[in-house]
Design a protein around this motif. Structure first.
Motif, PDB file in Angstrom:
ATOM      1  N   ASN A   1      79.015  82.745  52.404  1.00  0.00           N
ATOM      2  CA  ASN A   1      77.974  83.618  51.828  1.00  0.00           C
ATOM      3  C   ASN A   1      77.012  82.860  50.927  1.00  0.00           C
ATOM      4  O   ASN A   1      76.437  83.412  50.006  1.00  0.00           O
ATOM      5  N   SER A   2      76.831  81.588  51.207  1.00  0.00           N
ATOM      6  CA  SER A   2      75.963  80.778  50.341  1.00  0.00           C
ATOM      7  C   SER A   2      74.509  80.921  50.780  1.00  0.00           C
ATOM      8  O   SER A   2      74.204  81.571  51.779  1.00  0.00           O
ATOM      9  N   ASN A   3      73.619  80.308  50.006  1.00  0.00           N
ATOM     10  CA  ASN A   3      72.190  80.469  50.317  1.00  0.00           C
ATOM     11  C   ASN A   3      71.632  79.278  51.093  1.00  0.00           C
ATOM     12  O   ASN A   3      70.507  78.847  50.870  1.00  0.00           O
ATOM     13  N   LEU A   4      72.452  78.727  52.024  1.00  0.00           N
ATOM     14  CA  LEU A   4      71.933  77.638  52.859  1.00  0.00           C
ATOM     15  C   LEU A   4      70.820  78.186  53.752  1.00  0.00           C
ATOM     16  O   LEU A   4      70.812  79.361  54.104  1.00  0.00           O
ATOM     17  N   SER A   5      69.898  77.312  54.110  1.00  0.00           N
ATOM     18  CA  SER A   5      68.771  77.726  54.959  1.00  0.00           C
ATOM     19  C   SER A   5      68.247  76.473  55.625  1.00  0.00           C
ATOM     20  O   SER A   5      68.787  75.386  55.396  1.00  0.00           O
ATOM     21  N   ASP A   6      67.199  76.605  56.397  1.00  0.00           N
ATOM     22  CA  ASP A   6      66.646  75.423  57.045  1.00  0.00           C
ATOM     23  C   ASP A   6      66.252  74.375  56.003  1.00  0.00           C
ATOM     24  O   ASP A   6      66.279  73.182  56.262  1.00  0.00           O
ATOM     25  N   ASN A   7      65.909  74.814  54.809  1.00  0.00           N
ATOM     26  CA  ASN A   7      65.512  73.872  53.768  1.00  0.00           C
ATOM     27  C   ASN A   7      66.635  73.472  52.829  1.00  0.00           C
ATOM     28  O   ASN A   7      66.416  72.700  51.902  1.00  0.00           O
ATOM     29  N   LYS A   8      67.820  74.006  53.036  1.00  0.00           N
ATOM     30  CA  LYS A   8      68.970  73.645  52.191  1.00  0.00           C
ATOM     31  C   LYS A   8      70.153  73.381  53.102  1.00  0.00           C
ATOM     32  O   LYS A   8      70.707  74.321  53.682  1.00  0.00           O
ATOM     33  N   ARG A   9      70.510  72.125  53.240  1.00  0.00           N
ATOM     34  CA  ARG A   9      71.530  71.778  54.223  1.00  0.00           C
ATOM     35  C   ARG A   9      72.702  71.026  53.639  1.00  0.00           C
ATOM     36  O   ARG A   9      72.569  70.377  52.611  1.00  0.00           O
ATOM     37  N   VAL A  10      73.803  71.092  54.367  1.00  0.00           N
ATOM     38  CA  VAL A  10      75.011  70.375  53.981  1.00  0.00           C
ATOM     39  C   VAL A  10      75.403  69.437  55.116  1.00  0.00           C
ATOM     40  O   VAL A  10      75.290  69.801  56.295  1.00  0.00           O
ATOM     41  N   ILE A  11      75.816  68.233  54.758  1.00  0.00           N
ATOM     42  CA  ILE A  11      76.179  67.233  55.759  1.00  0.00           C
ATOM     43  C   ILE A  11      77.538  66.629  55.403  1.00  0.00           C
ATOM     44  O   ILE A  11      77.782  66.313  54.242  1.00  0.00           O
ATOM     45  N   PHE A  12      78.397  66.485  56.419  1.00  0.00           N
ATOM     46  CA  PHE A  12      79.684  65.804  56.231  1.00  0.00           C
ATOM     47  C   PHE A  12      79.637  64.445  56.920  1.00  0.00           C
ATOM     48  O   PHE A  12      79.299  64.371  58.100  1.00  0.00           O
ATOM     49  N   SER A  13      80.043  63.409  56.210  1.00  0.00           N
ATOM     50  CA  SER A  13      80.116  62.081  56.831  1.00  0.00           C
ATOM     51  C   SER A  13      81.561  61.580  56.796  1.00  0.00           C
ATOM     52  O   SER A  13      81.974  60.875  55.869  1.00  0.00           O
ATOM     53  N   PRO A  14      82.341  61.966  57.815  1.00  0.00           N
ATOM     54  CA  PRO A  14      83.763  61.585  57.856  1.00  0.00           C
ATOM     55  C   PRO A  14      83.914  60.200  58.501  1.00  0.00           C
ATOM     56  O   PRO A  14      82.967  59.683  59.086  1.00  0.00           O
ATOM     57  N   PRO A  15      85.102  59.616  58.436  1.00  0.00           N
ATOM     58  CA  PRO A  15      85.361  58.409  59.215  1.00  0.00           C
ATOM     59  C   PRO A  15      85.058  58.692  60.687  1.00  0.00           C
ATOM     60  O   PRO A  15      85.259  59.816  61.162  1.00  0.00           O
ATOM     61  N   SER A  16      84.611  57.677  61.426  1.00  0.00           N
ATOM     62  CA  SER A  16      84.081  57.923  62.776  1.00  0.00           C
ATOM     63  C   SER A  16      85.118  58.517  63.727  1.00  0.00           C
ATOM     64  O   SER A  16      84.769  59.269  64.631  1.00  0.00           O
ATOM     65  N   ILE A  17      86.405  58.223  63.493  1.00  0.00           N
ATOM     66  CA  ILE A  17      87.441  58.761  64.392  1.00  0.00           C
ATOM     67  C   ILE A  17      87.484  60.294  64.344  1.00  0.00           C
ATOM     68  O   ILE A  17      87.921  60.945  65.282  1.00  0.00           O
ATOM     69  N   TYR A  18      86.993  60.891  63.269  1.00  0.00           N
ATOM     70  CA  TYR A  18      86.994  62.364  63.138  1.00  0.00           C
ATOM     71  C   TYR A  18      85.627  62.987  63.439  1.00  0.00           C
ATOM     72  O   TYR A  18      85.439  64.201  63.283  1.00  0.00           O
ATOM     73  N   LEU A  19      84.671  62.160  63.818  1.00  0.00           N
ATOM     74  CA  LEU A  19      83.300  62.666  63.954  1.00  0.00           C
ATOM     75  C   LEU A  19      83.177  63.779  65.001  1.00  0.00           C
ATOM     76  O   LEU A  19      82.504  64.788  64.784  1.00  0.00           O
ATOM     77  N   GLU A  20      83.868  63.600  66.117  1.00  0.00           N
ATOM     78  CA  GLU A  20      83.775  64.621  67.168  1.00  0.00           C
ATOM     79  C   GLU A  20      84.400  65.937  66.685  1.00  0.00           C
ATOM     80  O   GLU A  20      83.808  67.013  66.848  1.00  0.00           O
ATOM     81  N   GLY A  21      85.571  65.838  66.071  1.00  0.00           N
ATOM     82  CA  GLY A  21      86.254  67.046  65.582  1.00  0.00           C
ATOM     83  C   GLY A  21      85.430  67.766  64.524  1.00  0.00           C
ATOM     84  O   GLY A  21      85.301  68.996  64.542  1.00  0.00           O
ATOM     85  N   VAL A  22      84.864  67.005  63.608  1.00  0.00           N
ATOM     86  CA  VAL A  22      84.040  67.614  62.559  1.00  0.00           C
ATOM     87  C   VAL A  22      82.781  68.225  63.176  1.00  0.00           C
ATOM     88  O   VAL A  22      82.372  69.333  62.818  1.00  0.00           O
ATOM     89  N   SER A  23      82.197  67.529  64.140  1.00  0.00           N
ATOM     90  CA  SER A  23      80.969  68.044  64.780  1.00  0.00           C
ATOM     91  C   SER A  23      81.237  69.362  65.512  1.00  0.00           C
ATOM     92  O   SER A  23      80.380  70.259  65.528  1.00  0.00           O
ATOM     93  N   LEU A  24      82.428  69.472  66.119  1.00  0.00           N
ATOM     94  CA  LEU A  24      82.765  70.722  66.821  1.00  0.00           C
ATOM     95  C   LEU A  24      82.739  71.904  65.853  1.00  0.00           C
ATOM     96  O   LEU A  24      82.365  73.015  66.215  1.00  0.00           O
ATOM     97  N   ILE A  25      83.135  71.641  64.605  1.00  0.00           N
ATOM     98  CA  ILE A  25      83.138  72.709  63.586  1.00  0.00           C
ATOM     99  C   ILE A  25      81.725  72.922  63.043  1.00  0.00           C
ATOM    100  O   ILE A  25      81.221  74.046  62.997  1.00  0.00           O
ATOM    101  N   THR A  26      81.058  71.836  62.657  1.00  0.00           N
ATOM    102  CA  THR A  26      79.743  71.993  62.006  1.00  0.00           C
ATOM    103  C   THR A  26      78.683  72.504  62.988  1.00  0.00           C
ATOM    104  O   THR A  26      77.752  73.208  62.576  1.00  0.00           O
ATOM    105  N   ASN A  27      78.832  72.168  64.254  1.00  0.00           N
ATOM    106  CA  ASN A  27      77.796  72.584  65.205  1.00  0.00           C
ATOM    107  C   ASN A  27      77.794  74.085  65.465  1.00  0.00           C
ATOM    108  O   ASN A  27      76.855  74.620  66.044  1.00  0.00           O
ATOM    109  N   LYS A  28      78.828  74.764  64.976  1.00  0.00           N
ATOM    110  CA  LYS A  28      78.824  76.235  65.084  1.00  0.00           C
ATOM    111  C   LYS A  28      78.061  76.853  63.912  1.00  0.00           C
ATOM    112  O   LYS A  28      77.833  78.056  63.857  1.00  0.00           O
ATOM    113  N   GLU A  29      77.717  76.014  62.927  1.00  0.00           N
ATOM    114  CA  GLU A  29      77.050  76.503  61.714  1.00  0.00           C
ATOM    115  C   GLU A  29      75.580  76.075  61.754  1.00  0.00           C
ATOM    116  O   GLU A  29      75.279  74.930  62.108  1.00  0.00           O
TER     117      GLU A  29
END
Ligand code: PGA
Length: 254
Positions: free
Chosen positions: A32-60
């Motif tokens: 319920n946060s106020n993220l928008s096209d102008n307010k974004r959050v980015i996760f930079s995990p170790p590369s071995i987890y990049l696909e798994g994290v992307s599967l989650i973030t790409n739904k947001e």
């Protein structure tokens, strides 16, 4: 209007189950946060987890994943490396380039970093280009020269069009992981200096639209003051991005 961003650089931390838990916790807390096209959050995990994290973030809509590094070539005999094309293929749209730990521990030079930036842009991956001075350089009043040289060396080969897809992170090396944050004045001064360099090279529109993040011991207690500076457009967070509640508090300060 330029984007405000909080990016979490996990560095070489977290095991697979912990990584999944952390990203899911943050995403849940942000529902319920106020993220928008102008307010974004980015996760930079170790590369071995990049696909798994992307599967989650790409739904947001406003949450993304980021590689901590790429190599400058697309494919070939480069054992141990990964390319911008590869990270893009697992759904990742950002990469850090030139973090001070890469510069210091892996001997990455401005020439290498300039090639990585170009390679990312060619694949439609947004580079978050990191720059920062050592304490000795600041104490000897060379910090502006150092940042100018890093930005010119790593970024100023780009066309104006290419540059409009860059994010810069100013991370004074003496503030990274030390608990010694730059004061909001120090951060604002350097961010304004960086924006001035970009104005001189690419003009007002490009520099007005450039997102410049601050990094270095940013935490829930100091984020709001740092982010209130006119030229500070968010943060690149190390240690505090490893604890969901702390990271979400920093995001709330955007
Ligand atoms: P820190 O790291 O927040 O732990 O100081 C920042 C960074 O290295 O990106």
């Amino acid at each position: 209007m330029r984007k405000k961003i909080v990016a979490g650089n996990w560095k070489m931390n977290k095991l697979q189950n912990e990584a999944k838990k952390l990203v899911n916790q943050v995403v849940a807390l942000l529902q319920n946060s106020n993220l928008s096209d102008n307010k974004r959050v980015i996760f930079s995990p170790p590369s071995i987890y990049l696909e798994g994290v992307s599967l989650i973030t790409n739904k947001e809509a406003f949450i993304h994943s980021c590689s901590q590094n790429i190599y400058s070539e697309n494919s070939g005999a480069y054992t141990g490396e990964l390319s911008a094309e590869m990270i893009k293929s697992v759904g990742c749209e950002y990469t850090l380039v030139g973090h001070s730990e890469r510069r210091a521990l892996f001997y990455e030079t401005d020439i290498i970093l300039a090639k990585k930036v170009s390679s990312a842009l060619m694949q439609g991956v947004t580079p978050i280009f990191c720059c920062g001075e050592l304490l000795a350089e600041r104490n000897s009043k060379k910090h502006y020269d150092i940042i100018k040289a890093q930005i010119e060396g790593g970024l100023f080969h780009l066309t104006e069009d290419e540059f409009s897809n860059i994010i810069i992170a100013y991370e004074p090396v003496w503030a990274i992981g030390t608990g010694k944050t730059a004061s909001s004045n120090q951060a604002q001064e350097m961010h304004a200096f960086i924006r001035g360099l970009v104005t001189a090279k690419y003009g007002n529109i490009t520099s007005d639209n450039l997102t410049i993040l601050y990094g270095g011991s940013c935490n829930p207690a100091n984020a709001a003051e740092l982010f209130s500076c006119p030229d500070v457009d968010g943060g690149l967070i190390g240690g505090a991005s490893l604890v969901a509640e702390d990271f979400v508090k920093i995001i709330a300060a955007l």
